[in-house]
Design an enzyme around this catalytic site. Sequence first.
Site, PDB file in Angstrom:
ATOM      1  N   ILE A 124       4.956  -5.743  -3.605  1.00 45.99           N
ATOM      2  CA  ILE A 124       4.239  -5.856  -2.839  1.00 45.99           C
ATOM      3  C   ILE A 124       2.486  -5.740  -4.127  1.00 45.99           C
ATOM      4  O   ILE A 124       2.525  -5.063  -4.621  1.00 45.99           O
ATOM      5  CB  ILE A 124       4.790  -3.919  -2.573  1.00 45.99           C
ATOM      6  CG1 ILE A 124       5.747  -4.391  -1.720  1.00 45.99           C
ATOM      7  CG2 ILE A 124       3.394  -3.923  -0.988  1.00 45.99           C
ATOM      8  CD1 ILE A 124       5.438  -5.739  -0.535  1.00 45.99           C
ATOM      9  N   HIS A 125       1.312  -5.497  -3.292  1.00 47.84           N
ATOM     10  CA  HIS A 125       0.199  -5.725  -3.819  1.00 47.84           C
ATOM     11  C   HIS A 125      -0.824  -5.152  -2.906  1.00 47.84           C
ATOM     12  O   HIS A 125      -0.939  -5.577  -1.714  1.00 47.84           O
ATOM     13  CB  HIS A 125       0.048  -6.565  -4.700  1.00 47.84           C
ATOM     14  CG  HIS A 125      -0.323  -8.052  -3.846  1.00 47.84           C
ATOM     15  ND1 HIS A 125      -1.418  -8.522  -4.291  1.00 47.84           N
ATOM     16  CD2 HIS A 125       0.676  -9.393  -3.949  1.00 47.84           C
ATOM     17  CE1 HIS A 125      -1.194  -9.592  -2.763  1.00 47.84           C
ATOM     18  NE2 HIS A 125       0.597 -10.025  -3.258  1.00 47.84           N
TER      19      HIS A 125
END
Length: 122
Positions: free
Chosen positions: A42-43
């Site tokens: 996740i970014h």
Amino acid sequence: MKTIYESTFVSVGVCASQSLKDNFFITFGVGAPKDIADYCFIHRNEINEADGLSAGAVMTIGEQDYPVTSVGSKARENLRDLGHLAVRFDGAEQAEFPGTVHVAGCAPASIEPGRKFSLFRK
């Protein structure tokens, strides 16, 4: 080089790191549904000009560069709208699936929160 996408990994799904052993990984932007997030890195996005993504670009994870060899027909849209990419480290010159980006090089051993994820055009 022109930055077309830049983000920072903020979390790693419980099953995400296993994919690196199989030479691929999946990203998703912050806010991914829980059942998907378990399999993703996740970014948080900082620069998003994903429409410029094409073969010949360079993907960077931390300090490591990976030449982009092919881009699936849906990959730009998925990255731009969802922060979602499926990246294969196999150097294929034709995308396996519409949402897949192929790069040359070996998958990193790990991806930790805080590491940068970027795409550049020459």
